[in-house]
Scaffold this motif. Structure first.
Motif, short mmCIF file in Angstrom:
data_model
loop_
_atom_site.label_atom_id
_atom_site.label_comp_id
_atom_site.label_asym_id
_atom_site.label_seq_id
_atom_site.Cartn_x
_atom_site.Cartn_y
_atom_site.Cartn_z
N HIS A 1 -25.80 -7.02 -49.15
CA HIS A 1 -26.97 -6.20 -48.84
C HIS A 1 -27.15 -5.05 -49.85
O HIS A 1 -28.23 -4.85 -50.39
N HIS B 1 -30.13 -4.58 -52.90
CA HIS B 1 -30.98 -3.39 -53.07
C HIS B 1 -30.77 -2.73 -54.44
O HIS B 1 -31.60 -1.94 -54.86
N HIS C 1 -34.34 -10.19 -46.12
CA HIS C 1 -34.17 -9.60 -44.79
C HIS C 1 -34.53 -10.60 -43.69
O HIS C 1 -33.95 -10.57 -42.60
N HIS D 1 -40.66 0.69 -44.11
CA HIS D 1 -39.23 0.34 -44.05
C HIS D 1 -38.33 1.52 -44.41
O HIS D 1 -37.41 1.86 -43.66
N PHE E 1 -27.31 1.56 -47.73
CA PHE E 1 -27.38 0.10 -47.65
C PHE E 1 -26.00 -0.51 -47.41
O PHE E 1 -25.88 -1.60 -46.88
N PHE F 1 -30.23 -1.89 -36.72
CA PHE F 1 -30.72 -2.38 -38.02
C PHE F 1 -31.46 -3.70 -37.80
O PHE F 1 -32.54 -3.92 -38.34
N HIS G 1 -35.35 -4.65 -38.31
CA HIS G 1 -35.80 -5.71 -39.22
C HIS G 1 -36.52 -6.83 -38.47
O HIS G 1 -37.39 -7.49 -39.04
#
Ligand SMILES: [Cu+2]
Length: 602
Positions: free
Chosen positions: A138, A142, A168, A288, A315, A324, A328
Motif C-alpha cells: 500500500h 502511493h 483500492h 479521499h 499509508f 479504512f 474505501h
C-alpha cells in the motif's frame, strides 16, 4: 538550503506525516533536489548530506520516492520499510521489548500479535490489514503514484487516476473475500452522517511523539478544525455523484470533460483522490485525502489534546484500522455508480476470432496456511555510539498458500495471434450461503493474473494449445522485499563480481505473492474462477508483451501495457449473463480454497 540555514525545517526526532502540508512541502523540497540530480554521485552525496540534517521521516519518504522515480536509480533495490521504520509496522509491546533488549544487551526475538482480542470480531481479519507485506504494498503504491505528483518533475504517470481506483478496489474485494472465510459479512460503507461503528485501539507508537490515538466504537463524525467540515465532504460527494449522473466533469475553465467512455474512470480517480491531475480541485475537492485526515483525527478533532496524527494519516498504517476498508467501500461504491452507467459489453465487443477456451483446471490443491515471518527490529531502537548493537527481531504470523498452476486449453482455428489471458476469481456465495449472481460476483472479482501469449503456446496450428501458468508467475504479485542483511550480503558478493540476483526485487508495488489466494476454510471456500482470452493485438499498448512473461502490473514506469480498462472484461455491469456464458473465449469453473488450520511455526 535557505530553509535549512534559517532553521525553518522540521526538527529531527519528530514524527512525520505526508498529510501535514508543511511537512509534505519540506519532504518534496528534498525530493525535488534528488529528482533533479544529473548523475549518481550527486544523488548519493545529496542523500548523505541531507540524511544528517533533515527530519528522518521526511528524508526516508523523499529518498524512497526519488529512488522509485529517478532514472539514475532504476535498478536500485530499496530495503523493506518494515525494517527501516518498524514502529509503523509492529505494536508498542514489541517495540518496548526491543528497547529493553538493547538496554540490557540481551539479544531477543519477540512475537508480534495482532491488535485487539477475540471479543472483537474484526480481529479475525486483522492478519490482512496488519500484514507487513500488504502495508508495504500500500505505501509503495502511493509512492509510485503520489497524489502530489506533477509531470514537471520528470514524467507522466500513465492512468494514475484509474490505477488509484483499481488498487483500492482490489484491496476492498480481497478484504471482503478474507472476511467470508472468517464468517464475517462484507464491509459496510462508511458514511459522514452515520456513526463510525468500529472503534480502533492501534497499540502502535511513534518513534518520536507518543502513541497513535485510539477511537471508541460508534463515534459520530465531528468537523476537524483546520481540515474540513463534515458538510463540505457531503457537498463534494454530491458534486462528484452529479458528475457521474450527468456523464461529464466540468474543468476549471468551465469546459465539459466527457466521462461516458473507458477513460472516464481515470478522470474520476484523479478528482476523487484528488491528485494534481484533477481537472478541478476547487470544485470537486479532495474527497479521499481529506477523508483520511478527518477519519484519522476523530480522537482529537479540535486539537485539544495535542495528539499526533492517527493511523489513517500514514499509508504504512492506514489499513490497520477497520474503518479504512469502510471508507474505501464508500468510495468504491461511487466508482461503481460510474462503471454501472456505461453500456454493457456485447458479444461482438468481447469475442475473439476463432478462439475458444476448451478447458480450465488447477494443478495442485488451492490451499492456504499460516506461517511465522521474522524481521529485524534493529532500527526500532536508538542508535548510539556507546551501546553496541544486539540482534533484535520480531516474528509475526502471515497468510501464505501452496504453489499451484492454472491449466488452460485453448483452441485457435484462426491464424497466429497474440492473446491476452486474464484470470479472476470471486466468492461463489455470500456469508449467508446465498449464491452471488454473475453481476454481483464479477464486481467482487479478484484479479489473479494477466499475461500475453503468442507463438510458443498460441500457434496457428489448428487444435488445442495447452497453457500452464504457475501461481509464482502472477503479474499482480511481488516477492518479499529482501532484508537489510540480505541486501548487504548480496552487495558484497556483487562487488566481488557475482550477479546480485536482485532483479526481481526492483519493484515492491504488487500484492505480496503469499496473498494471491484469499484464506480458505476447512470445507473449502467456493470460488468462481474465470479465464478471459481476448485479442492481444487490440489490447496491447506495447510491443513484445508475450516475450515478457512478467511485467509489473501496478508499476508506474512508462506506458501501462494494457489498453483495456482495469478489470476488463468484468468492469461493466452484466444485465444478461448469457453474454459471458455463451462466449467461446471465456472459461468459467468452480474451485474450492482450503485451509486446514496449518501453522508453520517459527
Ligand atoms: Cu491507499
Amino acid at each position: 538550503m535557505r530553509d535549512l540555514k534559517d532553521h525553518r525545517l522540521l526538527e529531527q526526532k519528530h514524527w512525520f506525516s505526508l498529510f501535514n502540508p508543511r511537512q509534505r512541502q519540506e519532504a518534496l523540497m528534498l525530493f525535488d533536489v534528488f529528482i533533479h540530480c544529473k548523475d549518481w554521485d550527486t544523488f548519493v552525496s545529496n542523500a548523505a548530506y541531507f540524511r544528517q540534517r533533515m527530519n528522518e521521516g521526511e528524508f526516508v519518504y523523499a529518498l524512497y520516492v526519488a529512488v522509485i522515480h529517478s532514472p539514475l536509480a532504476e535498478h536500485v533495490v530499496l530495503p523493506p520499510l518494515y525494517e527501516v521504520t518498524p514502529h509503523l509496522f509492529t505494536n508498542s509491546e514489541v517495540i518496548e521489548a526491543a528497547y529493553r533488549a538493547k538496554q540490557t544487551q540481551t539479544p531477543g526475538k519477540f512475537q508480534s500479535s495482532f491488535t485487539g482480542t477475540k471479543k472483537n470480531p474484526e480481529q479475525r481479519v486483522a492478519y490482512f490489514g496488519e500484514d507487513i507485506g500488504m502495508n508495504t504494498h500500500h505505501v509503495t503504491w502511493h509512492m509510485e503514484f503520489p497524489f502530489w505528483w506533477q509531470d514537471s518533475y520528470s514524467h507522466h504517470l500513465d492512468r494514475k487516476g484509474e490505477n488509484f481506483f483499481w488498487v483500492h478496489h482490489q484491496l476492498t474485494v480481497r478484504f471482503d473475500a478474507e472476511r467470508l472465510s472468517n464468517y464475517l459479512d462484507p464491509v459496510g460503507e462508511l458514511h459522514w452522517d452515520k456513526p463510525i461503528v468500529q472503534g480502533f485501539a492501534p497499540h502502535t507508537t511513534y518513534k518520536y511523539g507518543g502513541q497513535f490515538p485510539s477511537r471508541p466504537d460508534n463515534v459520530d463524525f465531528e468537523d476537524v478544525d483546520g481540515v474540513a467540515r463534515i458538510r463540505d465532504l457531503l457537498i463534494v460527494e454530491s458534486r462528484i455523484r452529479d458528475a457521474i449522473a450527468h456523464g461529464y466533469i466540468v474543468d476549471r475553465a468551465g469546459n465539459r470533460i466527457d466521462i461516458m467512455n473507458e477513460r472516464g474512470i481515470n478522470v474520476l480517480g484523479d478528482i476523487i483522490e484528488s491528485s494534481m491531475y484533477s481537472p478541478n480541485v476547487q470544485y470537486y475537492g479532495a474527497l479521499h485525502n481529506t477523508a483520511h485526515i478527518v477519519l484519522g483525527r476523530q480522537a482529537d478533532p479540535h486539537g485539544k489534546y495535542a495528539l499526533p496524527p492517527g493511523v489513517l494519516e500514514h499509508f504504512e498504517t492506514a489499513t490497520r484500522d477497520p474503518s479504512f476498508f469502510r471508507l474505501h467501500k464508500y468510495m468504491d461504491n461511487i466508482f461503481k455508480e460510474h462503471k454501472d452507467s456505461l453500456p454493457p459489453y456485447t458479444v461482438e465487443d468481447l469475442k475473439f476470432n476463432e478462439v475458444s477456451v476448451d478447458k480450465v483446471s488447477i494443478d495442485g490443491q488451492l490451499e492456504t496456511f499460516f506461517e511465522d515471518f521474522e524481521y529485524s527490529l534493529i532500527n526500532a531502537v536508538d542508535d548510539t555510539q556507546e551501546i553496541a548493537d544486539v540482534a533484535i527481531s520480531t516474528y509475526v504470523p502471515r497468510l501464505n498458500h501452496k504453489d499451484f498452476s492454472f491449466n488452460i486449453d485453448i483452441s485457435n482455428n484462426g491464424g497466429e495471434a497474440l492473446a491476452t489471458i486474464r484470470i479472476f476469481a470471486w466468492p461463489h456465495r455470500d456469508n449467508n450461503g446465498i449464491e452471488y449472481t454473475f453481476d454481483e460476483g464479477r464486481w467482487n472479482a479478484i484479479e489473479l493474473d494477466k499475461f500475453w501469449v503468442k507463438r510458443k503456446y498460441f500457434t496457428s496450428v489448428p487444435g488445442t494449445n495447452h497453457i500452464v501458468r504457475k501461481s509464482s508467475e502472477s503479474a499482480v504479485t511481488v516477492p518479499d522485499v529482501p532484508s537489510f542483511e540480505t541486501l548487504f550480503e548480496k552487495t558484497k558478493e556483487a562487488l566481488g563480481g557475482a550477479d546480485s540476483g536482485l532483479t526481481e526485487f526492483e519493484s515492491a508495488t504488487g500484492i505480496p505473492n503469499r496473498f494471491l489466494l484469499p484464506k480458505g476454510n476447512e470445507q473449502g471456500l467456493e470460488f468462481d474462477l474465470v479465464v478471459a482470452v481476448t485479442d492481444g493485438a487490440a489490447d496491447a499498448a506495447l510491443d513484445g508483451l508475450h516475450e515478457n512473461t512478467e511485467f509489473n502490473h501496478y508499476g508506474a514506469h512508462g506506458k501501462y501495457p494494457d489498453n483495456r480498462p482495469h478489470g476488463y472484461p468484468l468492469d461493466r455491469k452484466v444485465p444478461d449473463e448469457r453474454v459471458f456464458e455463451d462466449l467461446p473465449n471465456f472459461g468459467h469453473i468452480q474451485v474450492k480454497v482450503f485451509n486446514h488450520g496449518e501453522h508453520i511455526h517459527h
